[in-house]
Scaffold this active site. Structure first.
Site, short mmCIF file in Angstrom:
data_model
loop_
_atom_site.label_atom_id
_atom_site.label_comp_id
_atom_site.label_asym_id
_atom_site.label_seq_id
_atom_site.Cartn_x
_atom_site.Cartn_y
_atom_site.Cartn_z
N ASP A 58 0.86 -1.18 0.00
CA ASP A 58 0.00 0.00 0.00
C ASP A 58 0.90 1.23 0.00
O ASP A 58 1.73 1.40 0.89
CB ASP A 58 -0.86 -0.05 1.28
N ASP A 82 -2.89 2.31 -6.06
CA ASP A 82 -1.75 2.31 -5.14
C ASP A 82 -1.72 1.14 -4.19
O ASP A 82 -1.04 1.18 -3.20
CB ASP A 82 -1.76 3.62 -4.35
N GLU A 83 -2.47 0.11 -4.49
CA GLU A 83 -2.61 -0.96 -3.50
C GLU A 83 -2.79 -2.28 -4.23
O GLU A 83 -3.54 -2.35 -5.21
CB GLU A 83 -3.90 -0.66 -2.73
#
Lengths: 374, 363
Positions: free
Chosen positions: B17, B111-112
């Site tokens: 993350d 983003d993860e």
């Protein structure tokens, strides 16, 4: 401006570069050929702004001048004429062009040559010499796998990497991928670019049937090819090509080796029975045995064939779009091919068993999900 | 699938993350923003905070908070416009790094992502080492930090990545899951939202330990099917696989307008680009839906959502456009001026049996 030229020579040269002229161009001037006369050399240019093709023709003249001539009208005229010397009389004030043949006179209204877009100049590019046959093979081995999705422009061309050891050509549409490598094309330093599909198609169709040297030159924005009396300049696709090496699976324990033509013919028959939108066929492999089947539930059609093969690995079933397999197998010329597989939801590799020393061909195709795998 | 201890601990999952992703990108590219409370999102009265820097979070600014409230909590908050192109590019960079290790990548957003590294392309035995390498490579390639969680299932890996944020790395080893979960408040569990957490609080369930004390029947009675999932996660169990081809349920686009819309013509004009966005996605992915939904948010924040379904997936732009305009017109005049419009397509073809889906290379 005035010159005399053989109707068939002119027709042949114009036909070679005519592919670049689009029927409905962004600017109307591009419906024309640009004629430039200097001494006894007539230089003809055709362009669609992305790609420019130029040819030179020996004519009888002693004159200098330029004119833009409507491409379709001129070609249609030439196609209808028996072989003979024809005379062009151009009025550079009015851009009126008159063609005089034994059969009669034809008047075309040309356009101001000044309006024709300038050809990008290629200087201080990296140059490479290669054989026209190698280039033609590289193009035909890859171009079919390019994407037509304009939302992913990088994939609408062929990625070309020329290095000190070899040259690699890669095309993919996200469902399949071809990596074609040759050790007889190389350069003093590494360079890479994405060349548009249309430009490569044009290039392929005008490469001569007899083998000759093609001079290529690359800058950061254009590729330049010249051979015989034809030159071509095409704008490169300014995008990042996907990281294709990582998409090629390396650990594929299951291998199937089979006669290419037998498999191809079987797929052609079976695919007739497959679903009309997915073209899904099912390959079921057990030790040295391959069964290919398809069914179309909408029409209750089904077909099944068994083929001899050499299969090593776990028993497995995998689905593919038959069209992709057929296209890949038809583009190969070898006798036998090897499928390298790992799992029903992972890419399958197709590799020719017999390859020339200087060639390295790898084709990849993504499977179609089967209901037995979830 | 009944998970015995061997099976339960047989996988190695990493959750990565990025730390305050959008805001960190902005701070990276604009040195003047560093060390300051930054919010990415519309700075106008109507905007919503898409992401907040750690400095801003200290003031209680959170993503999805309205810009007005954020400004109240942190008066010197700096708003910057989002640059999705840049975030997408960075997202591509980090996915390339993931792909060096495993093809089993399940992105949750830009983003993860979850990574299954049980079998990895580098043949590395330690998932912790992989996580360290990935963090290092992300830092090197993007100058941004990420937090990583390593464990034997997705649920624990995600909790672990949250545990030492920012720039953290936390490992929940086999056998530790149940104890790790016991101390955490239930609202930290992925999949337990605000509403569910409140219901749990009412039932006296505040921590993982409280949750574990409940019987499966009790949880199913109060939370339906999800109760079974809660029963498992309270024991640190989660057998969901990392799915590289995560099936989307819907695709949508919406826009909050600078100025409230009042006439039908204005609304049609506002709707057109949203329809375009959705259609482009359908065309690109070749995934089509059967249901078109139009969302209308009024200026008192009341939402009207109206949908209509076709029997077959809609593969025609004009058809979607027609359905969306019809839905809009049928709700006109709206009781109040309109603040936001949205269009989405659901009942996607791929939610039908998986059979026949052409898989795509992971570019």
């Amino acid at each position: 401006m005035k010159f005399v030229v053989s109707s068939s020579v002119l027709l042949k040269q114009l036909s070679a570069i005519n592919g670049v002229v689009s029927t409905n161009p962004i600017v109307p001037i591009l419906e024309n050929f640009l004629f430039k006369l200097e001494g006894n050399t007539l230089t003809v240019t055709a362009s669609d702004l992305q790609t420019v093709m130029i040819t030179e023709i020996e004519v009888e003249a002693g004159d200098k001048g330029a004119i833009a001539v409507p491409a379709k009208l001129l070609l249609d005229t030439l196609r209808g004429l028996p072989e003979q010397p024809i005379t062009f009389n151009v009025d550079e004030e009015t851009f009126g062009t008159e063609i005089v043949s034994d059969n009669g006179r034809y008047k075309l209204s040309g356009e101001n040559p000044i309006d024709f877009p300038k050809t990008p100049s290629v200087n201080r590019g990296q140059s490479v010499e290669l054989s026209s046959a190698s280039l033609a093979t590289a193009i035909s081995n890859t171009i079919f796998a390019t994407s037509t999705d304009d939302l992913r422009p990088a994939m609408t061309g062929v990625f070309v990497q020329i290095g000190t050891e070899n040259a690699t050509f890669v095309a993919t549409d996200g469902h399949r991928l071809v990596r074609y490598r040759r050790s007889d094309i190389k350069s003093s330093s590494d360079t890479s670019m994405i060349i548009q599909r249309k430009a490569l198609n044009l290039l392929k169709s005008c490469l001569p049937s007899e083998d000759m040297v093609v001079k290529a030159e690359f800058t950061s924005s254009n590729a330049f090819f010249s051979f015989g009396n034809i030159r071509m300049i095409c704008r490169l696709i300014d995008e990042r090509f996907p990281d294709y090496e990582n998409a090629i699976p390396t650990n594929n324990p299951n291998t199937l080796t089979i006669n290419r033509a037998e498999m191809l013919n079987s797929l052609k028959r079976i695919s007739i029975y497959s679903n009309r939108t997915t073209h899904q066929v099912r390959l079921k492999m057990t030790l040295n045995d391959l069964s290919i089947s398809a069914e179309d539930l909408d029409y209750s059609n089904e077909a099944n064939e068994r083929l001899m093969c050499e299969y090593n690995g776990d028993d497995m079933e995998i689905g593919f779009n038959a069209k992709f397999l057929i296209e890949i197998l038809s583009n190969l010329t070898c006798k036998n091919v090897t499928f390298e597989l790992s799992a029903p939801n992972r890419a399958g590799l197709i590799i020719p068993v017999e390859q020339e020393d200087y060639e390295d061909i790898l084709m990849l195709v993504m499977p179609v999900m089967l209901n037995t795998y979830a | 699938m009944e998970a015995g201890p061997d099976k339960e601990y047989s996988r190695k999952i990493i959750h990565i993350d990025m730390d305050a992703f959008f805001a960190s990108v902005e701070q990276r590219d604009n040195p003047e923003l560093r060390g300051k409370p930054v919010a990415v999102g519309g700075g106008s009265e109507r905007g919503v905070v898409a992401a907040a820097s750690y400095e801003a979070r200290r003031y209680g600014v959170r993503s999805a908070m309205s810009s007005r409230i954020a400004k109240r909590k942190c008066p010197h908050l700096i708003f910057v416009k989002h640059r999705f192109e840049v975030y997408k590019y960075v997202s591509g960079q980090i996915r390339e790094i993931f792909a060096e290790y495993t093809p089993l990548i399940e992105p949750l957003s830009l983003d993860e992502a979850y990574l299954d590294v049980t079998e990895n392309l580098k043949g590395m035995r330690s998932a912790t080492h992989i996580a360290q390498e990935i963090k290092y490579k992300i830092k090197k390639a993007t100058s941004l930090t990420a937090s990583a969680g390593v464990s034997y299932n997705k649920f624990l890996a995600k909790l672990a990545s949250d545990h030492r944020k920012p720039d953290g790395l936390f490992v929940v080893k086999p056998g530790e899951g149940e104890a790790f979960v016991a101390n955490l408040p239930v609202e930290q569990f992925h999949g337990i939202g605000r509403v569910t957490a409140e219901r749990m609080h009412q039932l006296g369930i505040r921590t993982g330990l409280d949750l574990r004390a409940q019987t499966e029947d009790f949880l199913r009675k109060h939370f339906g099917k999800a109760g079974g999932h809660y029963y498992k996660i309270s024991r640190g169990q989660d057998d969901r696989p990392v799915e590289p081809d995560r099936v989307r349920k819907s695709v949508g686009s919406e826009n909050t307008f600078e100025r409230d819309l009042e006439t039908l013509a204005e609304m049609q004009l506002g709707l057109a680009p949203l329809i375009d966005d959705v259609w482009k996605w359908c065309e690109r992915t070749r995934i089509f839906g059967r249901t078109v939904t139009v969302k209308i948010k009024l200026n008192d924040f009341q939402n009207l959502t109206r949908s209509r379904s076709s029997l077959l997936p809609i593969k025609d732009y004009a058809f979607i456009e027609q359905m969306a305009y019809d839905l809009l017109e049928e709700n006109f005049p709206t009781p109040r001026p309109v603040r936001l419009l949205g269009v989405s397509i659901s009942n996607l073809e791929d939610t039908q049996p998986y059979e026949g889906k052409q898989l795509t290379l992971n570019f």
